[in-house]
Write a protein that holds these residues in place. Structure first.
Motif, PDB file in Angstrom:
ATOM      1  N   GLY A  60      17.701   6.541  -6.148  1.00  0.00           N
ATOM      2  CA  GLY A  60      16.434   5.939  -5.768  1.00  0.00           C
ATOM      3  C   GLY A  60      15.284   6.415  -6.637  1.00  0.00           C
ATOM      4  O   GLY A  60      14.389   5.632  -6.991  1.00  0.00           O
ATOM      5  N   THR A  61      15.277   7.700  -6.993  1.00  0.00           N
ATOM      6  CA  THR A  61      14.229   8.224  -7.869  1.00  0.00           C
ATOM      7  C   THR A  61      14.282   7.567  -9.239  1.00  0.00           C
ATOM      8  O   THR A  61      13.250   7.213  -9.821  1.00  0.00           O
ATOM      9  N   VAL A  62      15.486   7.392  -9.773  1.00  0.00           N
ATOM     10  CA  VAL A  62      15.630   6.703 -11.057  1.00  0.00           C
ATOM     11  C   VAL A  62      15.103   5.272 -10.945  1.00  0.00           C
ATOM     12  O   VAL A  62      14.370   4.783 -11.808  1.00  0.00           O
ATOM     13  N   ALA A  63      15.462   4.610  -9.858  1.00  0.00           N
ATOM     14  CA  ALA A  63      15.029   3.221  -9.669  1.00  0.00           C
ATOM     15  C   ALA A  63      13.518   3.102  -9.548  1.00  0.00           C
ATOM     16  O   ALA A  63      12.946   2.063  -9.891  1.00  0.00           O
ATOM     17  N   ALA A  64      12.856   4.150  -9.074  1.00  0.00           N
ATOM     18  CA  ALA A  64      11.417   4.086  -8.816  1.00  0.00           C
ATOM     19  C   ALA A  64      10.561   4.389 -10.036  1.00  0.00           C
ATOM     20  O   ALA A  64       9.329   4.254  -9.968  1.00  0.00           O
ATOM     21  N   THR A  65      11.159   4.807 -11.161  1.00  0.00           N
ATOM     22  CA  THR A  65      10.347   5.230 -12.306  1.00  0.00           C
ATOM     23  C   THR A  65       9.427   4.118 -12.807  1.00  0.00           C
ATOM     24  O   THR A  65       8.270   4.362 -13.144  1.00  0.00           O
ATOM     25  N   GLY A  66       9.941   2.907 -12.870  1.00  0.00           N
ATOM     26  CA  GLY A  66       9.105   1.803 -13.334  1.00  0.00           C
ATOM     27  C   GLY A  66       7.904   1.588 -12.446  1.00  0.00           C
ATOM     28  O   GLY A  66       6.777   1.384 -12.932  1.00  0.00           O
ATOM     29  N   TYR A  67       8.119   1.658 -11.145  1.00  0.00           N
ATOM     30  CA  TYR A  67       7.011   1.481 -10.212  1.00  0.00           C
ATOM     31  C   TYR A  67       5.978   2.598 -10.357  1.00  0.00           C
ATOM     32  O   TYR A  67       4.765   2.333 -10.350  1.00  0.00           O
ATOM     33  N   VAL A  68       6.429   3.847 -10.483  1.00  0.00           N
ATOM     34  CA  VAL A  68       5.496   4.973 -10.551  1.00  0.00           C
ATOM     35  C   VAL A  68       4.592   4.854 -11.772  1.00  0.00           C
ATOM     36  O   VAL A  68       3.367   5.040 -11.688  1.00  0.00           O
ATOM     37  N   ILE A  69       5.156   4.533 -12.935  1.00  0.00           N
ATOM     38  CA  ILE A  69       4.346   4.427 -14.145  1.00  0.00           C
ATOM     39  C   ILE A  69       3.408   3.220 -14.055  1.00  0.00           C
ATOM     40  O   ILE A  69       2.233   3.296 -14.422  1.00  0.00           O
ATOM     41  N   TRP A  70       3.912   2.102 -13.553  1.00  0.00           N
ATOM     42  CA  TRP A  70       3.058   0.923 -13.386  1.00  0.00           C
ATOM     43  C   TRP A  70       1.910   1.205 -12.421  1.00  0.00           C
ATOM     44  O   TRP A  70       0.761   0.842 -12.686  1.00  0.00           O
ATOM     45  N   SER A  71       2.201   1.861 -11.295  1.00  0.00           N
ATOM     46  CA  SER A  71       1.146   2.147 -10.321  1.00  0.00           C
ATOM     47  C   SER A  71       0.120   3.114 -10.899  1.00  0.00           C
ATOM     48  O   SER A  71      -1.078   2.996 -10.610  1.00  0.00           O
ATOM     49  N   SER A  72       0.552   4.058 -11.732  1.00  0.00           N
ATOM     50  CA  SER A  72      -0.393   4.972 -12.384  1.00  0.00           C
ATOM     51  C   SER A  72      -1.306   4.213 -13.329  1.00  0.00           C
ATOM     52  O   SER A  72      -2.510   4.488 -13.414  1.00  0.00           O
ATOM     53  N   LEU A  73      -0.747   3.262 -14.051  1.00  0.00           N
ATOM     54  CA  LEU A  73      -1.552   2.440 -14.950  1.00  0.00           C
ATOM     55  C   LEU A  73      -2.566   1.618 -14.165  1.00  0.00           C
ATOM     56  O   LEU A  73      -3.730   1.479 -14.570  1.00  0.00           O
ATOM     57  N   GLN A  74      -2.161   1.077 -13.020  1.00  0.00           N
ATOM     58  CA  GLN A  74      -3.088   0.317 -12.190  1.00  0.00           C
ATOM     59  C   GLN A  74      -4.225   1.201 -11.675  1.00  0.00           C
ATOM     60  O   GLN A  74      -5.380   0.773 -11.624  1.00  0.00           O
ATOM     61  N   ARG A  75      -3.920   2.434 -11.299  1.00  0.00           N
ATOM     62  CA  ARG A  75      -4.969   3.344 -10.823  1.00  0.00           C
ATOM     63  C   ARG A  75      -5.923   3.711 -11.948  1.00  0.00           C
ATOM     64  O   ARG A  75      -7.135   3.806 -11.725  1.00  0.00           O
ATOM     65  N   ALA A  76      -5.387   3.952 -13.132  1.00  0.00           N
ATOM     66  CA  ALA A  76      -6.251   4.284 -14.267  1.00  0.00           C
ATOM     67  C   ALA A  76      -7.205   3.133 -14.580  1.00  0.00           C
ATOM     68  O   ALA A  76      -8.356   3.346 -14.970  1.00  0.00           O
ATOM     69  N   ARG A  77      -6.722   1.913 -14.418  1.00  0.00           N
ATOM     70  CA  ARG A  77      -7.555   0.733 -14.655  1.00  0.00           C
ATOM     71  C   ARG A  77      -8.426   0.380 -13.452  1.00  0.00           C
ATOM     72  O   ARG A  77      -9.275  -0.511 -13.535  1.00  0.00           O
ATOM     73  N   ARG A  78      -8.170   1.067 -12.333  1.00  0.00           N
ATOM     74  CA  ARG A  78      -8.872   0.808 -11.071  1.00  0.00           C
ATOM     75  C   ARG A  78      -8.696  -0.642 -10.622  1.00  0.00           C
ATOM     76  O   ARG A  78      -9.615  -1.286 -10.112  1.00  0.00           O
ATOM     77  N   ARG A  79      -7.468  -1.133 -10.805  1.00  0.00           N
ATOM     78  CA  ARG A  79      -7.104  -2.478 -10.346  1.00  0.00           C
ATOM     79  C   ARG A  79      -6.002  -2.320  -9.305  1.00  0.00           C
ATOM     80  O   ARG A  79      -4.835  -2.156  -9.638  1.00  0.00           O
ATOM     81  N   MET A  80      -6.380  -2.362  -8.042  1.00  0.00           N
ATOM     82  CA  MET A  80      -5.479  -1.934  -6.982  1.00  0.00           C
ATOM     83  C   MET A  80      -4.918  -3.072  -6.140  1.00  0.00           C
ATOM     84  O   MET A  80      -4.059  -2.835  -5.291  1.00  0.00           O
ATOM     85  N   ARG A  81      -5.381  -4.290  -6.342  1.00  0.00           N
ATOM     86  CA  ARG A  81      -4.983  -5.369  -5.431  1.00  0.00           C
ATOM     87  C   ARG A  81      -3.470  -5.588  -5.419  1.00  0.00           C
ATOM     88  O   ARG A  81      -2.832  -5.604  -4.360  1.00  0.00           O
ATOM     89  N   ILE A  93      15.742   3.826   1.680  1.00  0.00           N
ATOM     90  CA  ILE A  93      14.784   4.275   0.676  1.00  0.00           C
ATOM     91  C   ILE A  93      15.165   3.749  -0.705  1.00  0.00           C
ATOM     92  O   ILE A  93      14.311   3.289  -1.478  1.00  0.00           O
ATOM     93  N   LEU A  94      16.451   3.811  -1.055  1.00  0.00           N
ATOM     94  CA  LEU A  94      16.910   3.291  -2.344  1.00  0.00           C
ATOM     95  C   LEU A  94      16.560   1.813  -2.488  1.00  0.00           C
ATOM     96  O   LEU A  94      16.036   1.380  -3.524  1.00  0.00           O
ATOM     97  N   ALA A  95      16.836   1.031  -1.466  1.00  0.00           N
ATOM     98  CA  ALA A  95      16.543  -0.401  -1.524  1.00  0.00           C
ATOM     99  C   ALA A  95      15.047  -0.642  -1.701  1.00  0.00           C
ATOM    100  O   ALA A  95      14.628  -1.504  -2.508  1.00  0.00           O
ATOM    101  N   ALA A  96      14.216   0.117  -0.989  1.00  0.00           N
ATOM    102  CA  ALA A  96      12.766  -0.046  -1.110  1.00  0.00           C
ATOM    103  C   ALA A  96      12.286   0.274  -2.519  1.00  0.00           C
ATOM    104  O   ALA A  96      11.438  -0.433  -3.084  1.00  0.00           O
ATOM    105  N   GLN A  97      12.836   1.344  -3.134  1.00  0.00           N
ATOM    106  CA  GLN A  97      12.405   1.723  -4.479  1.00  0.00           C
ATOM    107  C   GLN A  97      12.845   0.703  -5.523  1.00  0.00           C
ATOM    108  O   GLN A  97      12.129   0.452  -6.500  1.00  0.00           O
ATOM    109  N   VAL A  98      13.995   0.107  -5.329  1.00  0.00           N
ATOM    110  CA  VAL A  98      14.438  -0.951  -6.240  1.00  0.00           C
ATOM    111  C   VAL A  98      13.471  -2.131  -6.168  1.00  0.00           C
ATOM    112  O   VAL A  98      13.038  -2.667  -7.208  1.00  0.00           O
ATOM    113  N   PHE A  99      13.108  -2.536  -4.971  1.00  0.00           N
ATOM    114  CA  PHE A  99      12.189  -3.669  -4.816  1.00  0.00           C
ATOM    115  C   PHE A  99      10.803  -3.353  -5.376  1.00  0.00           C
ATOM    116  O   PHE A  99      10.143  -4.228  -5.960  1.00  0.00           O
ATOM    117  N   LEU A 100      10.347  -2.114  -5.224  1.00  0.00           N
ATOM    118  CA  LEU A 100       9.053  -1.732  -5.789  1.00  0.00           C
ATOM    119  C   LEU A 100       9.045  -1.859  -7.309  1.00  0.00           C
ATOM    120  O   LEU A 100       8.096  -2.401  -7.899  1.00  0.00           O
TER     121      LEU A 100
END
Length: 426
Positions: free
Chosen positions: A349-370, A403-410
């Motif tokens: 699940g942690t491996v599956a979530a890496t894409g989401y974590v980096i994307w969400s960090s980029l969204q926060r840096a840009r302050r685009r949260m919608r 949790i694994l399924a949720a991280q894949v979908f994220l």
């Protein structure tokens, strides 16, 4: 870590990649020290405390940590995005952030205390437990936000020492608390070092925030305190529906499947936490260094993503390989409770979530949260709704699979949004 080779950034670009990776290395090393000593903490807990009793205490830690992480990480993400570009308003931004943490954690602490002493049969109606939970939410919130504050004030290199000392003290306190016959030794051993760390370092945070801005600080934004307040509303909601939802799962598993399954699930989360810490550290550093960028942030994010995937794949494979031995070291009874399977599922699940974590960090840096908020709302709502019946039927293994399924979908949702955004800009 070796810096990523990038063209010279424009004036508004993020800090040099070498600085990004130095800060990420400090955050990651702090997290790894915490994870290693955390493993020692759980080894001691599992050896000294039977699974049924340990499950109740991990449930209490969960109901303490979940609201604390939501509050502190919501404000902390605001710190890493706003403080580097706040200029002479930096002290006001940090002071506002701490006020938000204190008031929010008090309110959520009362709610968490009521839930814990109502839902868990083992502590139902206990006033001492209610007070412990309420205090714990406040103390843990201040401890967690402190790391973000120090990072945003360019003191990330302090974190390995702070978190190392705190984690070592936790390990030492568990046997002492057990010998003294204290009612909840795991909870007490977790909270006391956090309280000491806040008492020691909070004056340093105030001093750094009140100091003159560094010459290397990027161009300031107008109305930084107001910008922080608005950003915290969005980041807190996003954290509540992602990390907060995950942190409360040991409590849900214990309530739905009993304290033994709750203990198995909590130990699996604790063992896989080292991977989660690395991913989170890289994400926080990306927010810090991409904040205020124009154009270069996407290239940096892609570079960080590639490194994150490589590290987590290797780390997950290692954890899965050593899981049976680790569980035997903790307590042989966990081997017969599908503990290794729980660890394997959570690591994937942690491996599956890496894409989401980096994307969400980029969204926060840009302050685009919608988009981040919408994706989190959908996945977390469905995941938490599914976890209670799944955990009741299949215990810790079912909860880990949810949790694994949720991280894949994220991560799928993040990839779709990222790709769609790039197509629109072409």
């Amino acid at each position: 870590m070796t810096p990523v080779s990038l063209p010279a950034p424009p004036r508004s670009a993020p800090s040099a990649p070498s600085q990004l990776y130095r800060d990420a290395a400090s955050l990651a090393s702090s997290s790894m020290i915490t994870a290693v000593l955390g493993a020692g903490f759980w080894i001691v807990c599992a050896r000294l405390i039977p699974p049924a009793r340990l499950g109740v205490q991990t449930a209490l830690l969960s109901i303490i940590a979940a609201p604390a992480i939501v509050v502190a990480s919501g404000v902390g993400d605001g710190f890493t995005a706003i403080v580097p570009v706040s200029g002479r308003q930096r002290n006001a931004v940090v002071a506002l952030g701490y006020r938000l943490v204190i008031f929010s954690s008090l309110a959520l602490g009362v709610m968490a205390a009521l839930v814990a002493t109502t839902v868990l049969a083992e502590v139902r109606g206990s006033l001492p437990v209610a007070l412990l939970v309420c205090f714990g939410v406040v103390a843990w919130s201040l401890f967690v936000v402190q790391d973000y504050a120090l990072t945003s004030l360019q003191r990330a290199h302090w974190l390995p020492f702070e978190n190392g000392a705190t984690s070592a003290l936790k390990v030492a306190l568990v046997p002492a608390a057990v010998v003294l016959g204290l009612g909840h030794p795991v909870v007490l051993a977790s909270l006391l070092p956090c309280t000491v760390a806040v008492a020691v370092l909070f004056p340093q945070v105030r001093r750094l925030a009140a100091g003159a801005p560094a010459a290397s600080d990027r161009a300031t934004i107008d109305g930084a305190p107001a910008e922080l307040k608005e950003l915290v509303k969005r980041t807190t909601a996003a954290i509540a529906m992602s990390l907060g939802a995950r942190t409360v799962t040991p409590f849900i598993v214990t309530a739905a499947a009993g304290p033994i399954q709750g203990a198995v699930f909590s130990l699996g989360l604790a063992i896989v936490q080292s991977l989660d810490f690395i991913v989170a550290a890289l994400g926080v550093s990306l927010v810090l260094h991409a904040s205020g960028a124009e154009g270069a942030d996407e290239r940096v994010a892609l570079a960080v993503f590639k490194r994150t995937v490589a590290v987590t794949v290797v780390g997950a494979a290692g954890l899965i390989a050593i899981a049976p031995s680790v569980l035997h070291l903790l307590n042989p009874s966990y081997e017969n409770l599908n503990g290794a399977r729980v660890i394997a599922i959570l690591a994937l699940g942690t491996v599956a979530a890496t894409g989401y974590v980096i994307w969400s960090s980029l969204q926060r840096a840009r302050r685009r949260m919608r988009a981040l908020l919408v994706l989190n709302a959908v996945v977390s709502t469905l995941g938490l709704a599914a976890m209670v019946p799944v955990a009741a039927r299949w215990g810790a293994v079912g909860a880990a699979s949810t949790i694994l399924a949720a991280q894949v979908f994220l991560s799928i949702g993040a990839a779709v949004h990222f790709r769609t955004g790039r197509v629109r800009t072409v």
